[in-house]
Structure formats: C-alpha cells, structure tokens
Design a protein around this motif. Structure first.
Motif, mmCIF file in Angstrom:
data_model
loop_
_atom_site.group_PDB
_atom_site.id
_atom_site.type_symbol
_atom_site.label_atom_id
_atom_site.label_comp_id
_atom_site.label_asym_id
_atom_site.label_seq_id
_atom_site.Cartn_x
_atom_site.Cartn_y
_atom_site.Cartn_z
ATOM 1 N N GLU A 169 -4.502 0.311 -0.907
ATOM 2 C CA GLU A 169 -3.613 -0.795 -1.174
ATOM 3 C C GLU A 169 -2.121 -0.196 -1.202
ATOM 4 O O GLU A 169 -1.102 -0.805 -0.917
ATOM 5 C CB GLU A 169 -3.736 -1.135 -2.742
ATOM 6 N N TRP A 170 -1.930 1.157 -1.477
ATOM 7 C CA TRP A 170 -0.559 1.845 -1.452
ATOM 8 C C TRP A 170 -0.813 3.260 -0.598
ATOM 9 O O TRP A 170 -1.756 3.686 -0.757
ATOM 10 C CB TRP A 170 0.173 1.980 -2.749
ATOM 11 N N LYS A 184 5.710 4.731 -5.127
ATOM 12 C CA LYS A 184 4.655 4.204 -4.428
ATOM 13 C C LYS A 184 5.107 3.369 -3.101
ATOM 14 O O LYS A 184 6.175 2.657 -3.403
ATOM 15 C CB LYS A 184 3.695 3.456 -5.351
ATOM 16 N N PHE A 204 3.844 0.158 -1.238
ATOM 17 C CA PHE A 204 2.616 -0.860 -1.166
ATOM 18 C C PHE A 204 2.641 -1.442 0.187
ATOM 19 O O PHE A 204 3.842 -1.557 1.008
ATOM 20 C CB PHE A 204 2.832 -1.787 -2.145
ATOM 21 N N VAL A 228 2.106 -7.030 -1.623
ATOM 22 C CA VAL A 228 2.399 -7.348 -3.091
ATOM 23 C C VAL A 228 2.411 -8.568 -3.437
ATOM 24 O O VAL A 228 2.260 -9.516 -2.542
ATOM 25 C CB VAL A 228 3.658 -6.559 -3.522
ATOM 26 N N GLN A 252 6.085 -6.367 -7.704
ATOM 27 C CA GLN A 252 4.792 -6.267 -8.142
ATOM 28 C C GLN A 252 4.690 -6.130 -9.369
ATOM 29 O O GLN A 252 5.285 -5.447 -10.128
ATOM 30 C CB GLN A 252 4.007 -5.111 -7.377
ATOM 31 N N VAL A 256 7.792 -1.759 -0.114
ATOM 32 C CA VAL A 256 6.875 -2.351 0.696
ATOM 33 C C VAL A 256 6.829 -1.807 2.149
ATOM 34 O O VAL A 256 8.093 -1.771 2.802
ATOM 35 C CB VAL A 256 6.931 -3.788 0.686
#
Length: 532
Positions: free
Chosen positions: A299-300, A308, A310, A313, A407, A414
């Motif tokens: 997912e990330w 992080k 992503f 999101v 998120q 992202v």
C-alpha cells in the motif's frame, strides 16, 4: 445506436431461448405472456442504464491518463488507421441507408394494415352487441378483433353452437387487451425489422393469446367439438395482419395444448429461474471493465523522502485550477485531470533531434506529490532514448504545486506514474515534418470561434469556425490516439464557416477529439466530443 441495437438483440435472444427451453410448453399462459412482454421491455432498457464502477485491482497503483505527443502536441497518437484512408468529405453510409430502407418498408406495411382496417370499418355496419362494437362487414373474412371492435363478415355463417364458441373466443381477445400487445410488437418490428428474434417473439406472443382465448372457450364447451371447429375453419378465409384472429397458424400446437394437463407447482420453479438470469444480464451490461491488474506492490513504499509514500489514499491529490469551480466528487476529479492535460499539452514538444532521427516510443515517469503539494523526485521507470526521456522529465519538473492528498484527514505523500508517448505522424495529408528549435514551445491556436456539435453527437459532426485566413487541417482522433479521419481546409478566407466535418456513424459510441491545426505554424486547438 448500432451498439445499442445489437445489445438489445442479444438480450432478447437469451430470454427467448430461455422461454423456448423452459416455459413454452407450460400452461401458465398469463405468466408466459407477462414474461414475453416484460423481457422485451427489459431488453430495451438495460443497455441504457449507466455502468457501475468496477472493483479496483487487489494492489492498486494510480496511473495518470497517458499523454501522447505528436508534432502538433496533440493528445492523440498520430497514426493512420489501416484501411481507413482519410477523406475530404463524408461518404454515404450504406449500412444506415439499408437500415432506413428496411424500416421504411416495415413502417409502410404497418400503416397499410391500419389503413385497411379503417377502410373496412367505414364500409361496414357498426352495432353494439355483447358489450363491444360489432362491425358487420360486407366482404368475406374470418372473424377478428381490434381494440374494442369485433369484425364479423355477413358472408360468414356458423351453427348457433359454433357461433357462441367463436364469439366467446373473440371476446376473450378484447377483454384481455391483446391488441395492445400486437401493436407493441409491430412498433418494435419496424425498428428491429432485421432481427429474427423479434419475429420469433411476435409468433410466441400470438400463440399465448390463442391459448388464453381457447381456455376461455373450453370453460363452457367440450374439447372435441371445439377442436373440430378449429380444423374445419383453419383454411377457410383471409386474415388481417394487425388483428387477433380465431384461426391463425400453430393449429397443431393449440390442439396439443388443449389436451395437456394443467402445469403443476413444480413449473413455478422454472419461472423463478428467470430472476438469476436477469441479474446476470444486469451485471454483465452495467459493470465497467475492470482495470488491468498491476504487479503486486504494498500500500505504501519508502523512498528518499522521510515520510511514507502512498500509492492510493482516501482523497487523491489534484492538479490545481479547479478550487474555485464549485465542483465536487467526480466532477472535481475530471476538472483537475483536464487542467493537467491542458498544462502538459501546452508545454510538451517533440525534440528536433528526435524528429530527425525518427525516434518514438513510450516513456514512463514516476514522481511523488508530497504532503505540501510539491512535485518531488521525478525518475524514469521506462526509458526510450535520452532525448525523449529528458523531455518527459522536463515537463514533470515544470508542474506547479498540487492540492495534496489526504489519508485519515491528514496530508500525505502520494506516488504517481505518468506515461508520455512520443509518436511521429505517418504520411498524413498536408503534414510535413518540420524541425523546431529546442526552445520553441507548442502553443495553442488562437481563433475567434471553433465549436463542434452537436455534443453529444449522433452520426454527423459539424464544425463552426471563425479564424484568421490561412491553410488549416481538421483531424478526428479517438482516445487511444488513432487518427480516424482528416479533412483539409486549404485557402480558408477568414469568414465564419459552418460545415459538416465528419461522419461518425461508422465509429462506436465513445469520446473523441477534434483538432484544428494551422499548417503554417503548427499551432492547434482541440475540442472533445462524445458520440452516443
């Protein structure tokens, strides 16, 4: 329209095969009639329903809409369609012509049937008998009904007992409203004259009408004398196409059905089977095609950034420019996507050296929109050539700050993938490969007026133009980047012009791009149109 009619025909064919296999030999005539009428309506409506969103892949990654760069910096691949030579004008679509001719013949036959009934009524004596209009006609024919009228020939003579049986049969047609079914099928037969399934439906529904009327007669008479009456009169006179007749075809099936026992409760299970069939068709015709699954990814992912990163999101980042539009949801996403495409297409250019070397191909850039909205760490995921790679990286570096993604209500970073496809034109009429200096930027063509319509469009697309005098070229592209048609506007005098630009009837329903390009400067302007 062609796609719609084919989808309707497919749905009808499935339902008719189900009727033939499971219901045609059962004695639940009212339900069979309702099934035939209901599935006809279901087939007409189902292809018109909006598509439901398909489920996302198990491991989603957000890819931006591909940007395709040609010499005119058009969002569309400048390649010709095999076998589809460009034409300066719209040709005759013989498929449409043939359809219209067939529909015209069918409509003429339908109207002729109504006219014959009107003429027959006008020369007849009309009375009130048995609670309906009794039309006593001067010419010989078999008894028939239309709406609330029973047509009976003065030359048609029966015994008192047979007379009561025939009248009871015809009154059943009137009281159960069978004329409505007949007219509904005739209208559909005009539109779908080419489809054999509609003729099979018409025959099946007519047979259910006769089963229902026969059952009414058999409530007060024995089967044997009534069967003999049908046999004696089956070939005794002419019939009217738009009427319910006592003695149509399928006589053998009617006699067999009269001798059959009433269907048991187990037959109801067959009717219930239509529910999962309808659900399956509904799912098949309203579900969007699922996107291609991508290679498994978490997912990330971690990167050089401290946070992080992503891939998907709750609230994706948006390209700026639509914040004050008042839009929301999907409309806001579409606006943001449009702004990004406009930004990229106004700045992307084909490097001169790449044109001279004939270089083309797909470059994929990975970049991150961080939690402040800044575009960070653009890097190559797929390389073609350093010249094209550098141009794709350059345009990502020029991007302004985005509206950051969120998120859990908090801004996050992202990752995006941006495909940029460089394609050279292949001998388009009036196109010349013109090398441009490295600092030249593709610019939007400025005109007083450039409109395409109607939008949504049908089979014909028109263009209204008012621009400086010069030589122009109109191009029609699909969203996969193929050139579908090209039309030259040589020696345009600068006056307002309205013309039929393209014939869309041979193309499927969908979204298309119309480009107006000035041949001297290479500047262009693009309009989007939807064909329905």
């Amino acid at each position: 329209m062609t796609t719609y009619m084919l989808e309707v025909s497919l749905i009808w064919a499935v339902f008719y095969l189900f009727y033939l296999a499971f219901l045609s030999r059962e004695t639940y005539f009212e339900w069979n009639r309702a099934y035939l009428l209901g599935t006809l309506l279901f087939g007409l409506v189902l292809p018109l329903l909006p598509e439901m969103p398909a489920a996302l892949p198990a491991t989603p990654t957000h890819w931006l809409e591909p940007v395709v760069v040609g010499l005119g910096a058009l969002e569309g691949t400048l390649t010709t369609v095999p076998g589809g030579a460009p034409s300066g004008g719209a040709g005759v679509d013989w498929l449409v012509v043939g359809y219209l001719l067939g529909a015209g013949v069918s409509l003429a036959a339908f109207l002729r049937g109504l006219w014959d009934l009107r003429r027959l009524r006008r020369c007849s004596e009309v009375r009130r008998r048995f609670g309906v209009e009794w039309v006593l006609t001067p010419r010989y024919h078999l008894p028939f009904t239309f709406w609330r009228s029973l047509f009976w020939s003065r030359e048609y003579h029966l015994s008192p007992e047979d007379f009561r049986r025939v009248v009871r049969h015809e009154l059943a047609h009137i009281r159960q409203g069978h004329t409505f079914d007949v007219l509904f099928l005739e209208v559909l037969r005009v539109a779908f004259w080419w489809n054999p399934v509609i003729h099979l439906y018409r025959s099946a529904l007519g047979l259910q009408h006769e089963y229902l009327a026969d059952r009414e007669v058999l409530r007060s008479t024995r089967k044997q004398p009534y069967g003999h009456l049908l046999l004696r009169q089956s070939m005794s006179g002419p019939r009217f196409a738009l009427a319910n007749n006592l003695f149509p075809s399928h006589l053998k099936k009617r006699i067999v059905m009269m001798t059959r026992n009433q269907s048991g409760k187990a037959a109801w299970l067959k009717l219930l089977l239509v529910l999962p069939l309808m659900a399956l068709l509904f799912y098949s015709f309203t579900r969007e095609s699922a996107p291609q699954p991508l290679p498994p990814t978490p997912e990330w992912v971690t990167d050089t950034l401290p946070d992080k990163i992503f891939r998907v999101v709750e609230e994706m980042p948006r390209f700026p420019g639509c914040e004050d539009s008042g839009l929301s949801g999907k409309d806001l996403e579409r606006c943001s996507q449009k702004k990004m495409i406009e930004f990229l297409m106004a700045r992307l250019k084909y490097p001169r050296e790449a044109v001279e070397q004939g270089l083309e191909g797909l470059v994929v850039i990975k970049f991150v929109v961080d939690k402040s909205g800044e575009v960070r760490t653009p890097e190559l995921v797929r390389s073609v050539h350093p010249l094209l790679d550098a141009e794709a990286l350059r345009i990502v570096d020029l991007m302004p700050e985005w509206v950051p993604g969120k998120q859990g209500g908090k801004p996050v970073s992202v990752q995006y993938m941006l495909p940029v496809k460089f394609v050279l034109p292949k001998q388009l009429p009036g196109d010349e490969v013109q090398a441009r200096s490295s600092d030249e930027k593709a610019a939007t063509l400025e005109v007083e007026r450039f409109q395409v319509g109607p939008n949504p469009a049908g089979d014909r697309l028109f263009v209204e133009l008012e621009a400086p005098a010069g030589d122009y070229q109109l191009g029609l592209f699909d969203t996969n980047g193929q050139v579908l048609a090209v039309k030259a506007l040589s020696g345009y005098d600068g006056q307002r012009l309205k013309m039929e630009a393209f014939d869309l009837s041979r193309f499927p329903v969908g979204t298309y791009l119309v480009q107006l390009r000035a041949l001297d400067s290479g500047r262009q302007i693009v309009r989007k149109v939807v064909r329905q």
